[in-house]
Design an enzyme around this catalytic site. Structure first.
Site, PDB file in Angstrom:
ATOM      1  N   LYS A   1      11.755 -36.321   6.803  1.00 21.29           N
ATOM      2  CA  LYS A   1      10.323 -35.817   7.159  1.00 21.29           C
ATOM      3  C   LYS A   1       9.204 -35.832   6.303  1.00 21.29           C
ATOM      4  CE  LYS A   1      10.524 -31.916   4.252  1.00 21.29           C
ATOM      5  NZ  LYS A   1       9.837 -30.857   3.760  1.00 21.29           N
TER       6      LYS A   1
ATOM      7  N   SER B   1       2.178 -27.938   2.428  1.00 24.33           N
ATOM      8  CA  SER B   1       2.977 -29.006   2.073  1.00 24.33           C
ATOM      9  C   SER B   1       2.799 -30.093   1.155  1.00 24.33           C
ATOM     10  CB  SER B   1       3.493 -29.744   3.443  1.00 24.33           C
ATOM     11  OG  SER B   1       3.906 -30.927   3.022  1.00 24.33           O
TER      12      SER B   1
END
Lengths: 360, 534
Positions: free
Chosen positions: A213, A276
């Site tokens: 991911k 992130s």
């Protein structure tokens, strides 16, 4: 105090109770003082568990134990008062039956090799590292098996942005292990907190999803950086999931894992959140900044950067066609311009969307 | 070993199975009727000669249908007692104890009976008064034993060992028996299928070499449980055990990688019981071994069975080459005349968790650090059984055994050449499916040049694998060139079997029995040579 370790003798002699004198005085040891390791330790400590952390630098250990902060990795957050840290690996590992390893993939082998000096067979070891080892393409649980005597091993993965967790937001995560004891141990530690732990058996799928991911997050970040909107991001997430699944299946993963928290769950969080790290790196790459400059300015590791190299190497050997991986690799490691990468990706002939799924 | 001990063992085994299968009245009733169903159905298909078994089960069935709930457990005990007596029937402990001396004599007589020539030589040598003649003649010259033999001898003195070899022929148990003697180890207890007794000569020896009986026609879960429990109990009592973790003889010719976990797991079970009982020597060591043939006695039957509509292979084969003494004689004669060696490679011993052990029997972690294995079975600081955990440990053990099988497989010329020959055939017929290729190959052939080309590629890769320690190779494969290796393989593959596997006619290689080529070449599958496959 250093304990003189006689290598010619087993570390514990069995008696009728199997050397139970070891007497663990903590509930959890967290190896690694980065943002997620600290968040996991804090969550457990906040859930009335006795926790000790191992960190590499003595100054950082002192800061966590005495000032209850970890400014470098979690600036502005207060840590629980009874959370202790040490730079003495032996003390940390011998303290608890359950050990979580939260170390970047790059130094994972070196640290677990140290861990292997002190671990014993009754201990449960779970890692939360989302990456693959470069060149060997090993998953982190494989490295644990190669470097230590531990057998009760598991992987923790899911949408868990450290800062949101520290902020007290409800979150969920998957602990995968073939051993029921491993799954249960972690659920006991976090049970009743705002961090829900779901359990599964598919260690391979969980680790692949976690590693993969980050690559998709780099791609989505780049799309944002180039000024594209949600359509583009959604396209990348969906087709990234397809690549992730295809890659995982060749490694022996269970297809359902990719539809769960560790798969699509983590993908959505990482690819859409400005928190992130991989997404951030992607945004800057998308704006045309060179990788070296971006990495120089960061205190934390963006796992997607080494992982995309490992995955691309592996996919090449297996003759797997993974366009997004190739695109991100070209952007990150081959200095290809963002626009050229996007043009390349969009020119790939279209196929069947769900062709990846096994059908009966 | 005194008969009292045997009584104790049987009582213990029956009780353990009963405790597991009949926890309450309801489960006792279910287990009893289930067992009776399986047994009576077996007797319908294979009636016993005297009818005594049938009348025993009829009697129990009749009682069971009328019995009050509490009584089913006792009836089940009777049935289990009957099973235990059958299983233990051939296992004569007095013979086991003295078999150390009897094994070599017995085996040589066996082989000499099969080979009149050998018998003459033995008699002549005896008359000439040669010392140790028994060991020097017959099998000793044909069998090469290598690997971690000294370590196994040490470990057999300080703990109980479980020998788990690869399995391709019914001769395996005979050869292993011989190897154990050569190493100075006592005979090993093992479960021999009733079908082994079909061969009158071999059956006699097997029955008297520490074997207990396994009747594969008995399909009741209680029977299978009893077999496992029996093996486990003998391990706890300190009997070294032998079993083939692949279950039955490998049908395809490939090195086994799917291993049966049931019996393997009994090692861990026995280890935990030993710790709980505070036994002085609780340790159980698992010793994988590979048995490597240039030719396999039953190759034709085995590969035929493998290819019969996948998944429908026969579990029990009673009418193969092994049941025909004449065939064994032919086989042995061929091996002797071709100077063919059978190699037994003893792998590095491991603990019941799959960790390697050192010469003193201490477990090592992957980095060679000494570890305390007893900690693996602690739960909250107390030693005990945890079925889910223990199953996973056994899976780990099976993985380690499977890796050892591959690492210690010894590739011979017949394997190498068959693999290359099959690749050459596939390469020449790229559009033909496997089954068609195997069916209609009488007119198929490849040029010798093509075979050599595939051989060189395969040989090169196998040498690399051997260099990396991922497989072993014999002297021919190590040091000879393509022509010599092909020559040796053709001599073997063209001699023993009903039809030659491959033969050379002028500059062509013909495939009279391509199934055998597939069989011998399959030994190289599972070593990552897939990219050589067309």
């Amino acid at each position: 105090m250093m304990i003189d370790h006689d290598k010619s003798q087993p570390r514990h002699q069995y008696g009728k109770t199997g050397g139970a004198d070891r007497g663990y005085d903590r509930d959890l040891t967290v190896v690694g003082g980065g943002s997620f390791g600290t968040a996991l330790a804090s969550l457990a400590a906040g859930n009335d568990k006795k926790v000790i952390m191992w960190v590499r630098r003595p100054e950082q250990a002192a800061e966590i134990s005495e000032q209850h902060t970890n400014e470098r990795y979690l600036p502005g957050h207060d840590l629980p008062g009874d959370l202790q840290a040490t730079s003495d690996m032996e003390r940390a590992v011998r303290a608890s039956r359950t050990v979580i390893v939260a170390i970047p993939s790059k130094s994972f082998r070196a640290v677990t090799s140290m861990l292997g000096e002190y671990l014993t067979g009754d201990q449960v070891v779970v890692h939360s590292t989302k990456g693959l080892e470069l060149n060997t393409h090993r998953r982190m649980s494989e490295i644990l098996t190669e470097e230590t005597c531990a057998k009760k091993i598991g992987a923790l993965s899911g949408p868990n942005l450290a800062k949101e967790i520290m902020g007290g937001d409800p979150a969920g995560c998957l602990v995968a292990s073939r051993f029921a004891e491993v799954r249960h141990s972690l659920q006991v530690i976090y049970g009743g907190s705002r961090f829900r732990l779901y359990s599964g058996h598919d260690v391979v799928g969980t680790e692949i999803a976690g590693a993969f991911k980050n690559i998709v997050a780099l791609a989505c970040g780049a799309a944002h950086g180039m000024g594209f909107g949600q359509n583009t991001v959604s396209l990348l997430i969906t087709r990234g999931l397809s690549e992730m699944t295809r890659f995982g299946l060749t490694m022996g993963a269970n297809v359902f894992t990719f539809g769960g928290l560790a798969g699509v769950g983590d993908l959505v969080a990482t690819c859409t959140s400005p928190l992130s790290r991989n997404h951030k790196v992607g945004v800057r790459l998308g704006k045309g900044e060179p990788l070296a400059e971006i990495l120089d300015s960061m205190t934390q590791v963006a796992e997607g950067v080494p992982t995309v190299a490992a995955v691309q190497q592996f996919a090449k050997q297996r003759h797997l066609n993974l366009p997004i991986v190739n695109g991100v690799h070209a952007l990150v490691h081959e200095a290809m311009k963002p626009n050229d990468v996007m043009r390349l990706l969009m020119s790939i002939p279209v196929g069947q969307e769900l062709a990846v799924l096994p059908h009966g | 070993m005194d008969p009292e001990h045997r009584e104790e063992l049987i009582v213990e085994v029956v009780q353990r199975v009963l405790d597991r299968q009949a926890r309450d009245d309801r489960s006792a009733e279910q287990a009893l009727f289930d067992t009776l169903y399986h047994e009576r159905r077996r007797l319908e298909h294979h009636p016993d000669e005297h009818g005594s078994e049938a009348s025993f089960y009829d009697r129990i069935y009749s009682e069971a249908t009328k019995a009050a709930p509490g009584r089913h457990r006792e009836l089940l005990r009777k049935v289990l007692q009957q099973f235990a007596n059958e299983v233990d029937g051939h296992f004569d402990r007095r013979v086991y104890a003295m078999a150390t001396k009897a094994v070599p004599v017995a085996l040589n007589v066996l082989l000499n009976t099969l080979s009149p020539l050998r018998l003459v030589e033995t008699i002549q040598a005896r008359l000439a008064g040669s010392a140790d003649v028994v060991d020097d003649i017959g099998l000793a010259g044909q069998i090469e034993i290598s690997g971690h033999t000294e370590q196994v001898k040490r470990l057999a003195r300080i703990g109980t060992t479980i020998l788990v070899p690869t399995h391709s022929s019914n001769l395996d148990s005979v050869l292993i028996g011989f190897a154990l003697h050569q190493l100075g180890l006592p005979p090993y207890t093992y479960g021999a299928g009733l079908n082994l007794f079909a061969n009158p000569v071999v059956g006699f020896f097997i029955g008297h070499l520490g074997a207990y009986t396994v009747d594969r026609r008995k399909t009741a879960p209680t029977y299978k449980d009893l077999l496992k429990t029996y093996a486990g109990a003998t391990m706890e009592t300190g009997y070294h055990n032998l079993f083939f973790p692949g279950g039955t003889r490998g049908r395809s010719g490939a090195v086994e990688h799917k291993l049966k976990l049931g019996l393997l797991g009994m090692g861990l079970n026995a280890y935990i019981n030993n710790l709980l009982a505070g036994r002085r020597r609780p340790d159980i060591f698992v010793v994988p071994a590979t048995i490597n043939y240039q030719l396999v006695l039953e190759a034709e039957t085995l590969i035929d069975d493998h290819l019969k509509a996948t998944g429908k292979s026969r579990y029990i084969i009673e009418d193969d080459e092994f049941s025909r003494p004449r065939r064994i004689l032919d086989f042995m004669t061929k091996l002797f005349s071709l100077h063919s060696k059978i190699d037994i490679v003893v792998s590095r011993p491991m603990d019941v968790f799959g960790n390697p052990v050192d010469d003193e029997g201490r477990s090592l972690d992957p980095k060679g650090r000494i570890i305390d294995r007893s900690r693996y079975v602690l739960t909250n600081d107390v030693i005990g059984h945890e079925p889910q955990r223990d199953r996973e440990y056994t899976r780990e053990l099976a993985r380690s055994v499977g890796e050892a099988f591959h690492r210690d497989t010894l590739i011979k010329s017949t394997n190498l050449v068959s693999y290359a020959a099959f690749q050459a055939l596939k390469h020449k017929n790229p559009k033909t499916g496997l089954y068609r290729l195997l069916r209609s190959s009488t007119e198929r052939s490849v040029s010798v040049k093509d075979l050599y080309r595939h051989m060189e590629q395969t040989h090169h890769r196998v040498l690399d694998l051997a260099q990396a320690g991922r497989v072993r190779i014999d002297d021919t494969v190590r040091s000879q060139d393509t022509v010599a290796i092909v020559g040796e393989a053709l001599a073997h593959l063209g001699s023993y079997h009903s039809n030659p596997a491959i033969v050379r006619k002028a500059n062509r290689i013909l495939y009279p029995d391509p199934k055998l080529v597939l069989y011998y070449g399959n030994r190289l599958s599972g070593f990552g040579l897939d990219d050589l496959e067309a």
